[in-house]
Motif scaffolding. Structure first.
Motif, PDB file in Angstrom:
ATOM      1  N   PRO A 286       0.811  -1.219   0.000  1.00  0.00           N
ATOM      2  CA  PRO A 286       0.000   0.000   0.000  1.00  0.00           C
ATOM      3  C   PRO A 286       0.841   1.266   0.000  1.00  0.00           C
ATOM      4  O   PRO A 286       1.932   1.324   0.569  1.00  0.00           O
ATOM      5  N   GLY A 287       0.296   2.289  -0.671  1.00  0.00           N
ATOM      6  CA  GLY A 287       0.979   3.567  -0.716  1.00  0.00           C
ATOM      7  C   GLY A 287       0.213   4.685  -0.053  1.00  0.00           C
ATOM      8  O   GLY A 287       0.771   5.718   0.270  1.00  0.00           O
ATOM      9  N   GLY A 288      -1.088   4.520   0.152  1.00  0.00           N
ATOM     10  CA  GLY A 288      -1.895   5.565   0.758  1.00  0.00           C
ATOM     11  C   GLY A 288      -3.321   5.099   0.898  1.00  0.00           C
ATOM     12  O   GLY A 288      -3.736   4.101   0.295  1.00  0.00           O
ATOM     13  N   VAL A 289      -4.125   5.828   1.696  1.00  0.00           N
ATOM     14  CA  VAL A 289      -5.510   5.457   1.941  1.00  0.00           C
ATOM     15  C   VAL A 289      -6.341   6.717   2.108  1.00  0.00           C
ATOM     16  O   VAL A 289      -5.849   7.741   2.607  1.00  0.00           O
ATOM     17  N   THR A 295     -16.455   4.041   2.396  1.00  0.00           N
ATOM     18  CA  THR A 295     -15.488   3.145   1.761  1.00  0.00           C
ATOM     19  C   THR A 295     -14.076   3.677   1.953  1.00  0.00           C
ATOM     20  O   THR A 295     -13.827   4.880   1.812  1.00  0.00           O
ATOM     21  N   LEU A 296     -13.148   2.771   2.275  1.00  0.00           N
ATOM     22  CA  LEU A 296     -11.725   3.083   2.279  1.00  0.00           C
ATOM     23  C   LEU A 296     -11.148   2.740   0.912  1.00  0.00           C
ATOM     24  O   LEU A 296     -11.374   1.637   0.392  1.00  0.00           O
ATOM     25  N   PHE A 297     -10.404   3.667   0.340  1.00  0.00           N
ATOM     26  CA  PHE A 297      -9.728   3.444  -0.933  1.00  0.00           C
ATOM     27  C   PHE A 297      -8.225   3.385  -0.666  1.00  0.00           C
ATOM     28  O   PHE A 297      -7.657   4.296  -0.056  1.00  0.00           O
ATOM     29  N   ILE A 298      -7.594   2.296  -1.115  1.00  0.00           N
ATOM     30  CA  ILE A 298      -6.197   2.024  -0.791  1.00  0.00           C
ATOM     31  C   ILE A 298      -5.397   1.907  -2.088  1.00  0.00           C
ATOM     32  O   ILE A 298      -5.687   1.039  -2.930  1.00  0.00           O
ATOM     33  N   ALA A 299      -4.412   2.777  -2.258  1.00  0.00           N
ATOM     34  CA  ALA A 299      -3.546   2.729  -3.430  1.00  0.00           C
ATOM     35  C   ALA A 299      -2.525   1.614  -3.260  1.00  0.00           C
ATOM     36  O   ALA A 299      -1.930   1.472  -2.194  1.00  0.00           O
ATOM     37  N   ALA A 300      -2.305   0.846  -4.320  1.00  0.00           N
ATOM     38  CA  ALA A 300      -1.383  -0.291  -4.261  1.00  0.00           C
ATOM     39  C   ALA A 300      -0.244  -0.080  -5.248  1.00  0.00           C
ATOM     40  O   ALA A 300      -0.475   0.181  -6.431  1.00  0.00           O
ATOM     41  N   LEU A 301       0.983  -0.216  -4.756  1.00  0.00           N
ATOM     42  CA  LEU A 301       2.167  -0.053  -5.582  1.00  0.00           C
ATOM     43  C   LEU A 301       2.464  -1.319  -6.371  1.00  0.00           C
ATOM     44  O   LEU A 301       2.268  -1.377  -7.584  1.00  0.00           O
ATOM     45  N   ARG A 302       2.903  -2.370  -5.696  1.00  0.00           N
ATOM     46  CA  ARG A 302       3.151  -3.630  -6.414  1.00  0.00           C
ATOM     47  C   ARG A 302       1.871  -4.183  -7.019  1.00  0.00           C
ATOM     48  O   ARG A 302       1.891  -4.764  -8.109  1.00  0.00           O
ATOM     49  N   GLY A 303       0.767  -4.017  -6.330  1.00  0.00           N
ATOM     50  CA  GLY A 303      -0.500  -4.543  -6.829  1.00  0.00           C
ATOM     51  C   GLY A 303      -1.044  -3.804  -8.037  1.00  0.00           C
ATOM     52  O   GLY A 303      -1.913  -4.316  -8.740  1.00  0.00           O
ATOM     53  N   GLU A 304      -0.573  -2.570  -8.296  1.00  0.00           N
ATOM     54  CA  GLU A 304      -0.990  -1.772  -9.449  1.00  0.00           C
ATOM     55  C   GLU A 304      -2.503  -1.707  -9.582  1.00  0.00           C
ATOM     56  O   GLU A 304      -3.067  -1.952 -10.647  1.00  0.00           O
ATOM     57  N   ARG A 305      -3.147  -1.342  -8.484  1.00  0.00           N
ATOM     58  CA  ARG A 305      -4.606  -1.240  -8.472  1.00  0.00           C
ATOM     59  C   ARG A 305      -5.032  -0.367  -7.303  1.00  0.00           C
ATOM     60  O   ARG A 305      -4.222   0.022  -6.457  1.00  0.00           O
ATOM     61  N   VAL A 334      -3.776   8.253  -2.658  1.00  0.00           N
ATOM     62  CA  VAL A 334      -5.143   8.571  -3.038  1.00  0.00           C
ATOM     63  C   VAL A 334      -5.666   9.581  -2.033  1.00  0.00           C
ATOM     64  O   VAL A 334      -5.303   9.543  -0.852  1.00  0.00           O
ATOM     65  N   ALA A 335      -6.516  10.504  -2.493  1.00  0.00           N
ATOM     66  CA  ALA A 335      -7.046  11.543  -1.613  1.00  0.00           C
ATOM     67  C   ALA A 335      -8.416  11.970  -2.123  1.00  0.00           C
ATOM     68  O   ALA A 335      -8.719  11.853  -3.317  1.00  0.00           O
ATOM     69  N   VAL A 336      -9.247  12.474  -1.213  1.00  0.00           N
ATOM     70  CA  VAL A 336     -10.586  12.945  -1.553  1.00  0.00           C
ATOM     71  C   VAL A 336     -10.571  14.461  -1.624  1.00  0.00           C
ATOM     72  O   VAL A 336     -10.176  15.140  -0.670  1.00  0.00           O
ATOM     73  N   ALA A 337     -10.996  15.021  -2.766  1.00  0.00           N
ATOM     74  CA  ALA A 337     -10.996  16.457  -2.980  1.00  0.00           C
ATOM     75  C   ALA A 337     -12.203  17.108  -2.306  1.00  0.00           C
ATOM     76  O   ALA A 337     -13.207  16.439  -2.010  1.00  0.00           O
ATOM     77  N   PRO A 338     -12.142  18.413  -2.065  1.00  0.00           N
ATOM     78  CA  PRO A 338     -13.284  19.105  -1.464  1.00  0.00           C
ATOM     79  C   PRO A 338     -14.575  18.979  -2.262  1.00  0.00           C
ATOM     80  O   PRO A 338     -15.664  19.038  -1.683  1.00  0.00           O
ATOM     81  N   ASP A 339     -14.483  18.791  -3.593  1.00  0.00           N
ATOM     82  CA  ASP A 339     -15.695  18.626  -4.387  1.00  0.00           C
ATOM     83  C   ASP A 339     -16.204  17.188  -4.391  1.00  0.00           C
ATOM     84  O   ASP A 339     -17.171  16.870  -5.084  1.00  0.00           O
ATOM     85  N   GLY A 340     -15.539  16.308  -3.612  1.00  0.00           N
ATOM     86  CA  GLY A 340     -15.979  14.925  -3.498  1.00  0.00           C
ATOM     87  C   GLY A 340     -15.352  13.973  -4.471  1.00  0.00           C
ATOM     88  O   GLY A 340     -15.561  12.758  -4.375  1.00  0.00           O
TER      89      GLY A 340
END
Length: 443
Positions: A286-289, A295-305, A334-340
């Motif tokens: 994982p690289g970020g959440v 829902t939690l969104f998790i960026a994956a480096l090796r997983g490329e997804r 990954v990040a959530v912007a103010p506009d959603g």
């Protein structure tokens, strides 16, 4: 050249499209035991309130964007890890360099690793930066309008496993994830900040309500936390690069001990808190959440997804699904912007990926039912600098990538029941037995 299977699929798919071929349905699952062909199911509907069939490229040719922090006006600050620079990005406009962090030589995990915005940014314009130099991790604060005046509020020696995540919590405090620096025993040593999540006041001092009196330590027993996020109930989650026990999603509680190096992954030891999900590193790293719409969104480096993990009101996970599989390569954060909308940063120029034309990128995933905005300017790198900041050399604009294959749903992580959120006992100040450790390759 030995390419990651998903990278290979991405390159071959793009070449086939360029040659006029019809897209093929291809699926690859890269797991511990090897590579197993797997049919890709039909493209899923909206996930977590986002339309992953309409990714938008906001910026191209960035240099390993490692962190995204949004300002109240909807623009974002983006950390370029290897250059130690901070860009300001608005959709439809070219990125502008607004700050440079000193003492961050580019070398693997070294560099500008994290950014956070003060809870009182509208009043004071304060930004926090987590950087790793040649010998230390440090957190500095500065005013965005005067970026040359940087004040260090925290510093600690480091080797590898720097961590580097910082985030402003809903309580207005600054949270910082410090890696174990390659010595697992430090994660259980309360006299060391290594292997800990720290909680500090905006000036770096200890809050009176921290779980350990007089200490910045909020939780301990961590190996390498890569991201922090809070849900709407105020639960804190981290994503963490584990060892042989797998990569982790943890529900973090004040005073919690997550076991490293005595426990790796699911330990089943009541003295330590188990992760609520684990992945093989080939599917994650994982690289970020970020949290949005339950829902939690998790960026994956090796997983490329990008993993999407629904969580309930108690912080327990549902069935994870993956999206953007192999479409953009390694995903750093990954990040959530103010506009959603959801913003995702790639990491194909970090020395472990296979960069293609236009890497690295910032990608915007719109909310379901929200029209795609029409860009007003080319989203390529800019040489324009803010007052008082020397510009860096510009880069050649790159074309947006060809549309990628449909996202795939692969519910492969293992869910683990979580114990009731009670604080773990405080460890003794003496060091725990140290495992045999060697520097981990960049994931």
């Amino acid at each position: 050249m030995n390419l990651h299977p998903i990278t290979r699929r991405r390159l071959l798919f793009g070449a086939a499209l360029a040659a006029g071929a019809t897209p093929l349905t291809i699926g690859i699952l890269d797991a511990y035991a090897g590579q197993y062909p797997l049919p890709v199911p039909p493209a899923p509907g909206p996930i977590g309130g986002f339309d992953f069939t309409r990714p938008e490229i906001l910026a191209t040719r960035l240099d390993t964007p490692g962190s995204i922090a949004f300002l109240p006006d909807g623009s974002a600050l983006v950390a370029q890890r290897d250059r130690g620079t901070v860009l300001r990005l608005r959709p439809g406009t070219a990125p502008q360099r607004v700050a440079a962090i000193a003492g961050v030589p580019p070398d693997g995990e070294v560099g500008l690793l994290g950014l956070a915005i003060s809870a009182t940014f509208a009043q004071d314009g304060t930004v926090y930066a987590y950087a790793r130099g040649a010998t230390e991790n440090r957190i500095a604060r500065f005013v965005l309008g005067a970026p040359r005046h940087q004040r260090t509020i925290f510093a600690t020696p480091t080797d590898v496993h720097s961590g580097g995540t910082i985030a402003t919590g809903p309580d207005g405090m600054l949270y910082a994830a410090i890696g174990d620096s390659g010595d697992g025993s430090d994660a259980q040593d309360m006299s060391s900040p290594a292997g800990k999540i720290l909680r500090m006041r905006p000036d770096g001092t200890v809050p009176k309500d921290n779980p350990f009196a007089g200490s910045l330590v909020y939780s301990l027993g961590h190996r390498g936390v890569r991201g922090l996020a809070w849900d709407q109930q105020g639960h804190l989650f981290d994503v963490e690069c584990g060892d042989d026990g797998g990569d982790e999603l943890n529900l973090v509680v004040p005073g919690g001990n997550y076991g490293w190096p005595l426990v790796d992954g699911q330990g089943g030891d009541s003295r330590y808190r188990d992760p609520i999900l684990v992945w093989p590193p080939a599917e994650a790293s994982p690289g970020g959440v970020a949290f949005a719409n339950g829902t939690l969104f998790i960026a994956a480096l090796r997983g490329e997804r990008l993993w999407a993990v629904p969580v309930d009101a108690t912080g327990q996970p549902g069935t994870p699904v993956s999206v953007l599989d192999g479409q953009f390569g390694r995903l750093r954060t990954v990040a959530v912007a103010p506009d959603g909308a959801l913003w995702v940063a790639t990491s194909n120029r970090d020395g472990s990926g296979e960069a293609t034309a236009g890497d690295d990128r910032i990608i915007r995933i719109p909310r379901v039912g929200v029209p795609t905005p029409v860009p007003t300017a080319s989203p390529t790198a800019s040489t324009t600098a803010a007052p008082g900041v020397a510009p860096t050399a510009g880069t050649t604009p790159a074309a947006s990538p060809t549309a990628a294959p449909s996202p795939a749903a692969i519910p492969s992580p293992t869910a683990i029941p979580s114990p009731a959120p009670t604080a773990s006992p405080s460890p003794a100040a003496s060091a725990a037995p140290s495992p045999t450790a060697s520097p981990t390759p960049q994931r």
